[in-house]
Design a protein around this motif. Sequence first.
Motif, PDB file in Angstrom:
ATOM      1  N   ARG A  58      -1.729   2.555   6.980  1.00  0.00           N
ATOM      2  CA  ARG A  58      -2.031   1.519   5.983  1.00  0.00           C
ATOM      3  C   ARG A  58      -2.626   2.110   4.707  1.00  0.00           C
ATOM      4  NH1 ARG A  58      -6.208  -1.977   4.426  1.00  0.00           N
ATOM      5  NH2 ARG A  58      -5.449  -4.074   3.842  1.00  0.00           N
ATOM      6  N   SER A  59      -3.509   3.089   4.864  1.00  0.00           N
ATOM      7  CA  SER A  59      -4.123   3.712   3.700  1.00  0.00           C
ATOM      8  C   SER A  59      -3.072   4.349   2.796  1.00  0.00           C
ATOM      9  CB  SER A  59      -5.147   4.764   4.142  1.00  0.00           C
ATOM     10  OG  SER A  59      -5.758   5.365   3.030  1.00  0.00           O
ATOM     11  N   LEU A  65       0.884  -3.032   8.713  1.00  0.00           N
ATOM     12  CA  LEU A  65       2.101  -2.293   9.035  1.00  0.00           C
ATOM     13  C   LEU A  65       3.166  -3.229   9.604  1.00  0.00           C
ATOM     14  CD1 LEU A  65       0.720   1.020  10.572  1.00  0.00           C
ATOM     15  CD2 LEU A  65       1.393   0.550   8.229  1.00  0.00           C
ATOM     16  N   ASP A  66       2.747  -4.189  10.393  1.00  0.00           N
ATOM     17  CA  ASP A  66       3.704  -5.130  10.961  1.00  0.00           C
ATOM     18  C   ASP A  66       4.385  -5.957   9.871  1.00  0.00           C
ATOM     19  OD1 ASP A  66       3.349  -4.370  13.590  1.00  0.00           O
ATOM     20  OD2 ASP A  66       1.753  -5.832  13.960  1.00  0.00           O
ATOM     21  N   ALA A 122      12.254   1.808   0.300  1.00  0.00           N
ATOM     22  CA  ALA A 122      12.323   0.450   0.840  1.00  0.00           C
ATOM     23  C   ALA A 122      10.991   0.045   1.462  1.00  0.00           C
ATOM     24  CB  ALA A 122      13.439   0.363   1.874  1.00  0.00           C
ATOM     25  N   ILE A 123      10.316   0.970   2.115  1.00  0.00           N
ATOM     26  CA  ILE A 123       9.026   0.682   2.748  1.00  0.00           C
ATOM     27  C   ILE A 123       7.969   0.381   1.678  1.00  0.00           C
ATOM     28  CG2 ILE A 123       7.116   1.706   4.054  1.00  0.00           C
ATOM     29  CD1 ILE A 123       9.310   3.222   5.664  1.00  0.00           C
ATOM     30  N   VAL A 124       7.930   1.219   0.646  1.00  0.00           N
ATOM     31  CA  VAL A 124       6.940   0.988  -0.420  1.00  0.00           C
ATOM     32  C   VAL A 124       7.273  -0.293  -1.179  1.00  0.00           C
ATOM     33  CG1 VAL A 124       5.885   1.930  -2.506  1.00  0.00           C
ATOM     34  CG2 VAL A 124       6.443   3.455  -0.603  1.00  0.00           C
ATOM     35  N   ASP A 125       8.570  -0.562  -1.382  1.00  0.00           N
ATOM     36  CA  ASP A 125       8.969  -1.835  -2.009  1.00  0.00           C
ATOM     37  C   ASP A 125       8.418  -3.017  -1.209  1.00  0.00           C
ATOM     38  OD1 ASP A 125      10.388  -0.569  -4.000  1.00  0.00           O
ATOM     39  OD2 ASP A 125      12.361  -0.887  -3.083  1.00  0.00           O
ATOM     40  N   ALA A 126       8.586  -2.946   0.103  1.00  0.00           N
ATOM     41  CA  ALA A 126       8.122  -4.032   0.965  1.00  0.00           C
ATOM     42  C   ALA A 126       6.602  -4.172   0.904  1.00  0.00           C
ATOM     43  CB  ALA A 126       8.572  -3.782   2.407  1.00  0.00           C
ATOM     44  N   ALA A 127       5.899  -3.041   0.921  1.00  0.00           N
ATOM     45  CA  ALA A 127       4.440  -3.074   0.841  1.00  0.00           C
ATOM     46  C   ALA A 127       3.993  -3.671  -0.490  1.00  0.00           C
ATOM     47  CB  ALA A 127       3.873  -1.667   1.000  1.00  0.00           C
ATOM     48  N   GLU A 128       4.663  -3.296  -1.551  1.00  0.00           N
ATOM     49  CA  GLU A 128       4.325  -3.824  -2.870  1.00  0.00           C
ATOM     50  C   GLU A 128       4.557  -5.331  -2.925  1.00  0.00           C
ATOM     51  OE1 GLU A 128       5.078  -2.416  -7.430  1.00  0.00           O
ATOM     52  OE2 GLU A 128       6.858  -2.626  -6.159  1.00  0.00           O
ATOM     53  N   VAL A 162       7.653   0.142  13.019  1.00  0.00           N
ATOM     54  CA  VAL A 162       6.348   0.598  12.547  1.00  0.00           C
ATOM     55  C   VAL A 162       6.270   2.121  12.572  1.00  0.00           C
ATOM     56  CG1 VAL A 162       3.877   0.656  13.121  1.00  0.00           C
ATOM     57  CG2 VAL A 162       5.119  -1.519  13.148  1.00  0.00           C
ATOM     58  N   GLN A 163       6.854   2.738  13.595  1.00  0.00           N
ATOM     59  CA  GLN A 163       6.826   4.200  13.668  1.00  0.00           C
ATOM     60  C   GLN A 163       7.543   4.828  12.482  1.00  0.00           C
ATOM     61  OE1 GLN A 163       5.040   6.039  15.945  1.00  0.00           O
ATOM     62  NE2 GLN A 163       5.547   7.675  14.495  1.00  0.00           N
ATOM     63  N   THR A 164       8.573   4.173  11.990  1.00  0.00           N
ATOM     64  CA  THR A 164       9.288   4.688  10.817  1.00  0.00           C
ATOM     65  C   THR A 164       8.373   4.704   9.595  1.00  0.00           C
ATOM     66  OG1 THR A 164      11.386   3.849  11.666  1.00  0.00           O
ATOM     67  CG2 THR A 164      11.292   4.351   9.317  1.00  0.00           C
ATOM     68  N   ILE A 165       7.517   3.696   9.485  1.00  0.00           N
ATOM     69  CA  ILE A 165       6.560   3.673   8.375  1.00  0.00           C
ATOM     70  C   ILE A 165       5.629   4.872   8.468  1.00  0.00           C
ATOM     71  CG2 ILE A 165       4.662   2.394   7.308  1.00  0.00           C
ATOM     72  CD1 ILE A 165       5.985  -0.185   8.260  1.00  0.00           C
ATOM     73  N   TYR A 166       5.131   5.127   9.686  1.00  0.00           N
ATOM     74  CA  TYR A 166       4.270   6.298   9.875  1.00  0.00           C
ATOM     75  C   TYR A 166       5.009   7.590   9.524  1.00  0.00           C
ATOM     76  CZ  TYR A 166       0.404   3.865  12.197  1.00  0.00           C
ATOM     77  OH  TYR A 166      -0.665   3.071  12.475  1.00  0.00           O
TER      78      TYR A 166
END
Length: 207
Positions: A59-60, A38-39, A19-25, A49-53
Motif C-alpha cells: 500500500r505504501s 490492495l483489494d 494499469a495498477i497505478v492507474d487504478a490506485a489513482e 493482489v500478489q501481482t500488485i506486490y
Amino acid sequence: MTSQGTSRTARRAAATHRAIVDAAEEVVLEYGSDALTLDAVADRADVAVQTIYNRVGGRSALLVAVAERAFDDNRQYMDAAYAAPGAPVDRILRAAEAYARFAAERPHQFRLLVEPPNEPDALARVADLVAEQNSKLAAALAEGVADGSINPHLDPATAATALWAAMNGILALTWRADRLRSDDAQARELVTTMTTMITQGLFTSAR
C-alpha cells in the motif's frame, strides 16, 4: 529468451504496472487516500493482489506512486509560473495563483500532497517532492532579495516555507465541515488578498 521476447515481457510488465497505478489513482481521486486498499486496486485493475506486490509493492508503494503522479501534475502548473518572464515578485505571485488553481481543479491530488498518508515511505517521498518545489520558490525569493525588491532581512528558504504553509492553510479551508468552510471561489479570494498584501509591499524592503 530472445531480445524480442524479453522486450515483449518488459512491455507487458510495464503495462501491468501502469494499469495498477492507474487504478490506485482512480481510487484516490474518487474516494480519497483512506479508501486505497490492495483489494480495491486489484478489483479495479483486474489483477491479483500478489501481482500488485510483484509489480509495484504494498500500500505504501501505491501511495508513493500516486503521490508522484500528483506531484508531476502539480509541477506542470508551477513550472509554467516560474518559467514565465518577469520580476521575481511577479513569478512568485503567478506561482501562488497556479497553486490555488491546482488545488481547485485537482482537490484529491492536492490533499494527498498537503496531508500525505501516515506511511513512512509516502511521507518521506512527498516531503522530498515538496522540498523540490519549495526550492524554486526560495530561488525566486533570493533573486528578489538580490535585486532589492524583496526584504533583504528575509531568509529565502524560511520565507518559502512560510509562504507554502500559508497557502496550504488558506486552501485547506475548503475541507472544513463547519461554517468556516470556504468554497473554491472564497479560497481564491483569500489567495488574492494574500497576494495583494505581497504586492503592496509586505516583502519589499523598508525605504
